[in-house]
Structures are given as structure tokens and as C-alpha cells.
Design a protein around this motif. Structure first.
Motif, short mmCIF file in Angstrom:
data_model
loop_
_atom_site.label_atom_id
_atom_site.label_comp_id
_atom_site.label_asym_id
_atom_site.label_seq_id
_atom_site.Cartn_x
_atom_site.Cartn_y
_atom_site.Cartn_z
N ILE A 201 0.87 -1.18 0.00
CA ILE A 201 0.00 0.00 0.00
C ILE A 201 0.90 1.22 0.00
O ILE A 201 1.96 1.22 0.63
CB ILE A 201 -0.95 0.00 1.23
N GLY A 202 0.50 2.24 -0.76
CA GLY A 202 1.35 3.42 -0.86
C GLY A 202 0.58 4.61 -1.39
O GLY A 202 -0.66 4.63 -1.45
N GLY A 203 1.31 5.62 -1.79
CA GLY A 203 0.69 6.85 -2.26
C GLY A 203 -0.14 6.68 -3.51
O GLY A 203 -1.14 7.39 -3.71
N TYR A 204 0.25 5.73 -4.36
CA TYR A 204 -0.54 5.48 -5.57
C TYR A 204 -1.95 5.05 -5.21
O TYR A 204 -2.93 5.50 -5.82
CB TYR A 204 0.14 4.41 -6.41
N HIS A 205 -2.08 4.18 -4.22
CA HIS A 205 -3.40 3.68 -3.82
C HIS A 205 -4.23 4.79 -3.19
O HIS A 205 -5.46 4.84 -3.38
CB HIS A 205 -3.24 2.51 -2.86
N VAL A 206 -3.60 5.69 -2.45
CA VAL A 206 -4.33 6.82 -1.87
C VAL A 206 -4.89 7.71 -2.97
O VAL A 206 -6.07 8.10 -2.95
CB VAL A 206 -3.42 7.61 -0.92
N THR A 207 -4.06 8.03 -3.95
CA THR A 207 -4.52 8.88 -5.05
C THR A 207 -5.61 8.20 -5.87
O THR A 207 -6.62 8.83 -6.23
CB THR A 207 -3.33 9.23 -5.96
N ASP A 208 -5.42 6.93 -6.16
CA ASP A 208 -6.42 6.22 -6.96
C ASP A 208 -7.74 6.10 -6.19
O ASP A 208 -8.82 6.19 -6.80
CB ASP A 208 -5.89 4.84 -7.31
N TYR A 209 -7.68 5.91 -4.89
CA TYR A 209 -8.90 5.83 -4.08
C TYR A 209 -9.64 7.16 -4.09
O TYR A 209 -10.88 7.21 -4.20
CB TYR A 209 -8.52 5.41 -2.67
N LEU A 210 -8.91 8.25 -3.97
CA LEU A 210 -9.53 9.58 -4.04
C LEU A 210 -10.16 9.81 -5.41
O LEU A 210 -11.27 10.36 -5.51
CB LEU A 210 -8.48 10.65 -3.74
N LYS A 211 -9.49 9.41 -6.45
CA LYS A 211 -10.03 9.57 -7.80
C LYS A 211 -11.33 8.77 -7.97
O LYS A 211 -12.31 9.26 -8.55
CB LYS A 211 -8.99 9.11 -8.83
N GLN A 212 -11.37 7.55 -7.45
CA GLN A 212 -12.58 6.73 -7.56
C GLN A 212 -13.73 7.33 -6.77
O GLN A 212 -14.87 7.37 -7.26
CB GLN A 212 -12.28 5.32 -7.07
N LEU A 213 -13.47 7.80 -5.55
CA LEU A 213 -14.54 8.35 -4.73
C LEU A 213 -15.14 9.60 -5.38
O LEU A 213 -16.37 9.76 -5.42
CB LEU A 213 -14.00 8.70 -3.34
#
Length: 724
Positions: A201-213
């Protein structure tokens, strides 16, 4: 192959002697390259490659790193997206890695075929020997570097901050990176990789999660939420809550504190033009203009009709004069007399006179008399001479011709009747329009109210038919469609057809199929034919009347709006009309997403990753150390915890880590979490300082060492960080 980029090329490459090493921080997110001993990397770009085609020439180009939006409009990127050389944090696509290294050395200023400087390149913790071997082979064979050294980026960052007094010799480094998060314990200044821990888990997953929400929350603006924009919003607005549950409850209850923490992003919005209803003067002016235009059209039509009548009268006068002259000519001289007129015989001339006379009477609007009907019958008898002759007086060939003539006559008469019916309908329509226009002129207001009432009545009938056709006749008390079967949705004609088909299938399903052998079978076939489905196939008179009333109201009433689907009173089962977007729809509200997205660093199960969080990784690393419950060492480790990596810049990370680690440590334990001086660049700066040391070449290996000792030696290869 051409390389496109907006990164500036260095010009002082030749000023550095071959003994100065080149330092590379090969991160999964960004690639940094520079010279040993310097405090800043010379070239920094995103670690991605894209190979689109030029729209004009069709040539494939290579785009490395950040894309220039002004330049990308010339390329077709639909078939080639950005690609990375990494799988998680391990390099595995060395073809892409070669593009990146080519670009990096070119922007650093190298112009020769070989790189004559030693290379220090970073890698992930416990990098697989296959990836390390392929990287060494790529550097030795393709670029001809004299020596290579590998080091862990998090270890370089820890040693660099230790040198500046931010942490001690014994401690733990936490590195939440782009795609993974690592914890590495340090004992006596050296990393203990046996105690390291990793989470995917890392910054990529945080950004992608924000984009999806945000895309799910605002589906009509999904194209705006690109990955780059989501990354920008994450760095600017996201924070880590000290207590996730209590923070979420504040937003759920809508407290004042939650309102203060909510951020708003207003997208460009252009209000739609407001339609101002026309005034009475404007309505009267438009009505006068339409009346004037109608009068002018009527005058033009009357002038055209008068001109056509005059032309036909002149033609008829000329034909009558020609007939009079023909009466004075002897029978033998008639062919020579008619040769200059274009007629072959007297009968053709008289037929032309009859046709012109009929056309003239029709243009004047005069009814046909008995003479015209008699002449038409004579023409018909001349054109179809065999119709009235009995069959016993004809030969077989003549009987065939008689059938053809009978078919042609029937078809012609049918077309004439259809044409006459259309003419009568047009005349009736014109007469009705004239009557309605006279009524409108006498009392415009009463006429308009009457037309509106008729339109409303016909519209209700049409909607009722649609509801019955869609839902059947069964409805519940709320006037909504009830539970109806397919048979209840069918019309009476369709239900009868289904009954006949079922009966025929039941009767004929036993034994031999003899359907069609009897005359009554064909009668049943006719009954089952769709052509007899009058309820569905014939045009709806109410819909035609509704279209006529709508067209008429649009002509005489400028305020009339055609009823659209989705408005109140629409037939049930029809799709509702989409609501027009307002200014509020263009306001992006970022509330709970601010702390919900980075929370996955501590609870990866929120995005379906069944692994431990960052705070629990510290406890796992301590337990893995072979220290035999040395409480003093554990105290030293937890009193010097360094955060590095891009995600450590998120607001609230330090406080949340201290709280989480304190929950898993004994009561009274010393917990001290510090942030690196520069979590993003400290890894490269630590590597630069390490490569500038005189003992650096002792930690590097040459091409000869690599091929003589083999991969097994490379598996156990490690540099000594205490020289830093």
C-alpha cells in the motif's frame, strides 16, 4: 527514435572527471539523477514512458517523464498509455527501463556511446536477485559503465538524517512510498534486513482511491478527475485523522468543525441563457408578421395560379384554332398538314384538347361534367380494347393480354382514386384551416383557450393509452403500475392470436403435422396473421390529432411549450428527463474524502488489501529482530523512528503514528517519531554523500567481478552504510 520531453538538458557533463560517480534514485514514482557530492539532483522526471504516434506523419515517438500538454495535442495517445518499468516497487520491464536510462543520461549531458562514470543506483528492500542482475547487465553491456553499486533508498535517507542529528544509530525508518510501504530497523548504524517489513500500500493507492470516490460522487465530471488532478488534490487537502471513527462521526452529524474542514472546488460554470417570456406587444408584433407573411404567400400562390390558367387558356385557344383549320383541310391532306404541328392524327389532337380542357377546369376549381366522364370512358375503351370482349371470342394470347390490361386498368384506377382521395383530404384540410382562421380572427383569445383545452384532452387520452399498453389495466391504489403479467400487457388482438397459436400447437402436436391440408387451416392462418392486428398496426388518430394541435399551437401561441417526457403527467414506464446542471453541480465538495483516502495506510482492508497498517509494521519489525527480548534495544528503536517517503508529508502522519505505536507497545515506552528533513529528496542526498566518500569504490563491483562471481554472489551483495 525521437524522444519528446520538456526536461532541460545539462551542458556541463564533460567538466566532471571519470572518477566522479553518477547517483540515481530509481523510484517507482520519480527518477532522479545527478552527480555525487551535490545537494540537488540535476534531472528529475516521472518514471513513465509513453510511445504515441504523430497525427500528421504517423511516426512513433517516445515520451519519457512529464508530458507537455501543449505538445501532446499533436500526438494520438489513444492506443498507447503511460507505462512503468515497475511491478509494485521491483523493476521487471527492462525494455522500458532502457528508454528511461537513455533519456536520463541524455538530459544529464552525456553524448558518447559509453558512460565512463561509476554508478550508484537505489533499489527496494530485499530486491530479487533477478532484478538486480538484469539491472547490472543493462548498465554494463548497454552503457559500458566501469562499476556499479546498489543501495536501499530508505537506508540512504536514514543515514543522511542521522548525519544531521534527526535520528540515532539505533532506530527504525518508515518509508511509505509510491506503491509499497517499508519499515527497516537500524542497529549500530546498519540496517537489519531480517527485521524489515513490507505492505503493498502506498501513495498510488491513496490517489487512486480519491479519484474513484470523486468520480462516483460526481459522475458527470468524471473526465475532470484525472490521476494528476487527484494527486494534486491529495497533496493539498488530505490529512490523517487522529481517530478515524470519531472524525467520520463529526461529518455524519454535520457539526461545525466538520463544516470548517470541508473544502470546496468550484469548476468553471456558464449559466444557461434565461428565456424571458415575450411581452404582449412582442406577441402581437410576431402575429402581425406571420399574418403579413401568410398574406404574401397567398398572393404569390394566387398569382402563380392565375399565370398557369392564362397559359392553359392560350394553349387551348391555339388548339381550337388548329382544329378549325383542320376541318377545312381535305382528308387526304391531313397528314401533311399535321406534320408541322407535331401531331400524328386528328384523334391525338382531339385527345390533347380534351386533356387541356380538363386540366383548365381543375385549375379553376370547376366540377367535372358528364361530357368529361364520357370522354374518359372512351379513352379507357381505346386503351384497353379487350376488357369488354368475352373470353370465348379471344385466342389464348389475347386472353393473356386481356388479363394484363385488366390488371393495368385496375391499378391505374386505384391510383386515381387514391389521388382523388388525397386531393379531397387536402381540400377539406384547407377548408377547415380557413374556417379556423376565420374563427381565430373573430375572437383570438377564445380560440386560443379552446385549442389549449383540446390539446390537453387529447394529450390525456394518448397518455392513458400508453399507460394501459405498458402496464395493463391493473393498478394499485396509488395509481402506479401493479404486478401484471405479459398477457395483461397485450392488446385484445394479440391475446386472441396467442390463443389461436396455443390451440393449433395443442391440436397439431400429436401425430403427423398436416396443417394447411384443409381450407379451414388457411382461415386460421389468416386470423393469426399480424395484418389483422388492427389494434396495433393501424395509425392512432389521437396521436395524429395531437400532432396537429401541437403544430397549430406553436404557430399561434409563442408561449406554448411542447410537453416533453419526464414531466408530471407522463406515461409511466418512460425514462425521466435529465435535470439540467446548475452552479451547485459544478461545486466539488471534498469532505470525508480528505481523511478517508489516506486512512488506507493504516487500514488497507478499506480497499480490499488484507495486510497490516503502518503502525503495526513497527511492532512486526521489532518482533523479527534476533535480540532475545532486549528491552533496552526496543526502547532505543522506538525512541528514534524516522518517517521518509512522499506519503509522510500528509498532515497528521506523525501524531497518528505515535498514537498507533503507543497502542502496541508496553505502557510507559518512549515513542519518538520524527519526519525527515526532506522526505522526497533525502534518499538521493544520502546516496550522493555516500558516493562522494573515498571508500565508495570499495562498495562497488566491476563488470569483471559480476561475470566471475555470478548471481549467487550478487544475491548476498550489500554495501556498508557506516562509511556515510
Amino acid at each position: 527514435m525521437p524522444i519528446v520531453s520538456k526536461t532541460r538538458r545539462q551542458t556541463d557533463y564533460n567538466l566532471f572527471p571519470p572518477s566522479v560517480p553518477i547517483v540515481i534514485d530509481n523510484g517507482a514514482s520519480y527518477f532522479r539523477i545527478g552527480w555525487a557530492g551535490e545537494t540537488e539532483p540535476r534531472v528529475v522526471f516521472r518514471n513513465i514512458v509513453q510511445r504515441p504516434r504523430h497525427k500528421a506523419t504517423g511516426e512513433t515517438v517516445t515520451i519519457v517523464g512529464d508530458q507537455d500538454p501543449a505538445m501532446m495535442k499533436f500526438f494520438d495517445c489513444t492506443r498507447s498509455g503511460p507505462r512503468s518499468a515497475f511491478d509494485s516497487n521491483v523493476v521487471y520491464q527492462f525494455e522500458i527501463m532502457e528508454y528511461i536510462l537513455d533519456f536520463a543520461f541524455d538530459r544529464l549531458g552525456a553524448s558518447g556511446s559509453a558512460i565512463d562514470h561509476p554508478i550508484l543506483i537505489t533499489e527496494c528492500v530485499c530486491n530479487p536477485v533477478y532484478s538486480r542482475s538484469k539491472m547490472a547487465e543493462l548498465l554494463f553491456e548497454t552503457y559500458g559503465v566501469p562499476s556499479v553499486a546498489f543501495g536501499v533508498d530508505a537506508a540512504f535517507s536514514y543515514k543522511y538524517n542521522q548525519r544531521h542529528g534527526k535520528c540515532q544509530k539505533d532506530g527504525i525508518v518508515i518509508c511509505p512510498g509510491f506503491t509499497t510501504t517499508h519499515t527497516i530497523p537500524f542497529v549500530d548504524g546498519e540496517p537489519v534486513y531480517n527485521g524489515s517489513c513490507r505492505t503493498n500500500i502506498g501513495g498510488y493507492h491513496v490517489t487512486d482511491y480519491l479519484k474513484q470516490l470523486l468520480s462516483l460522487k460526481y459522475p458527470f465530471h468524471s473526465s475532470i478527475f484525472t490521476w494528476e488532478k487527484a494527486e494534486e488534490l491529495k497533496l493539498e487537502h488530505c490529512y490523517i485523522a487522529p481517530d478515524y471513527v470519531s472524525e467520520a462521526r463529526k461529518f455524519q452529524e454535520g457539526t461545525k468543525e466538520a463544516e470548517e474542514k470541508t473544502r470546496y472546488w468550484q469548476l468553471p460554470w456558464i449559466p444557461p441563457p434565461v428565456e424571458v417570456p415575450p411581452s404582449e406587444e412582442e406577441i402581437a408584433r410576431k402575429a402581425a408578421i406571420r399574418e403579413k407573411q401568410g398574406q404574401r404567400l397567398r398572393e404569390m400562390a394566387e398569382a402563380k395560379r392565375s399565370s398557369k390558367i392564362n397559359e392553359m387558356e392560350n394553349e387551348l385557344h391555339s388548339l381550337h384554332f388548329l382544329v378549325k383549320q383542320l376541318d377545312q383541310v381535305e382528308e387526304d391532306d391531313i397528314p401533311s398538314f399535321l406534320s408541322d404541328t407535331g401531331y400524328a392524327s386528328r384523334q391525338e389532337l382531339e385527345s390533347t384538347v380534351s386533356k387541356v380542357t380538363q386540366a383548365l377546369r381543375k385549375a379553376r376549381g370547376e366540377p367535372k361534367d358528364e361530357t368529361d366522364e364520357f370522354e374518359e370512358n372512351n379513352d379507357s375503351n381505346e386503351k384497353y380494347p379487350l376488357i369488354n370482349v368475352p373470353d370465348n371470342m379471344l385466342t389464348p394470347e389475347q386472353i393473356k393480354d386481356k388479363k394484363k390490361q385488366l390488371f393495368l386498368k385496375t391499378t391505374t384506377e386505384g391510383r386515381l382514386r387514391a389521388r382523388q382521395k388525397r386531393n379531397e383530404e387536402e381540400l377539406e384540410k384547407e377548408r377547415r384551416n380557413q374556417l379556423e382562421e376565420e374563427r381565430r380572427r373573430e375572437n383570438p383569445e377564445f380560440y386560443l383557450e379552446e385549442m389549449r383545452a383540446q390539446y390537453k384532452e387529447v394529450l390525456e387520452r394518448v397518455e392513458q393509452k400508453k399507460r394501459l399498453k405498458t402496464n395493463g389495466s391493473n393498478t394499485n391504489g396509488n395509481q402506479k403500475s401493479g404486478n401484471v403479467g405479459r398477457g395483461e400487457r397485450l392488446s385484445a388482438a394479440k391475446r386472441e392470436r396467442m390463443r389461436l397459436l396455443t390451440t393449433a400447437a395443442f391440436d397439431r402436436g400429436k401425430g403427423e403435422d398436416t396443417f394447411g391440408a384443409k381450407d379451414e387451416d388457411w382461415q386460421l392462418y389468416k386470423l393469426m396473421s399480424k395484418d389483422h392486428d388492427e389494434d396495433d398496426e393501424r395509425p392512432d388518430s389521437d396521436e395524429a390529432e395531437l400532432a396537429r394541435l401541437s403544430s397549430r399551437l406553436q404557430e399561434i401561441d409563442p408561449t406554448f411549450e411542447l410537453k416533453a417526457e419526464g414531466e408530471p403527467g407522463q406515461a409511466s414506464g418512460e425514462a425521466p428527463r435529465v435535470r439540467p446542471l446548475t452552479e451547485e453541480d459544478y461545486k466539488i465538495v471534498i469532505g470525508v474524502e480528505r481523511f478517508r483516502c489516506p486512512e488506507i495506510l493504516f487500514h488497507p482492508n478499506l480497499v480490499g488489501i488484507d495486510q497490516v497498517g503502518v503502525d503495526e509494521m513497527v511492532g512486526a519489525s521489532i518482533r523479527r529482530l534476533p535480540h532475545d527480548d532486549d528491552k533496552e534495544l526496543e526502547e532505543k528503536l522506538t525512541s528514534s523512528i524516522l518517517m521518509t517517503g512522499g506519503c509522510s508529508l500528509v498532515q497528521g502522519m506523525k501524531e497518528r503514528l505515535e498514537c498507533g505505536i503507543r497502542m502496541i507497545r508496553p505502557c510507559g515506552s518512549t515513542i519518538n517519531v520524527v519526519q525527515a528533513k526532506d522526505p522526497v529528496l533525502d534518499a538521493w542526498r544520502g546516496a550522493s554523500a555516500f558516493a562522494a566518500d573515498l571508500n565508495f569504490l570499495g562498495n562497488a563491483f566491476t563488470k569483471k567481478d559480476y561475470y566471475e562471481k555470478g548471481e549467487e554472489w550478487l544475491r548476498s551483495y550489500q554495501i556498508q552504510y557506516n562509511t556515510l
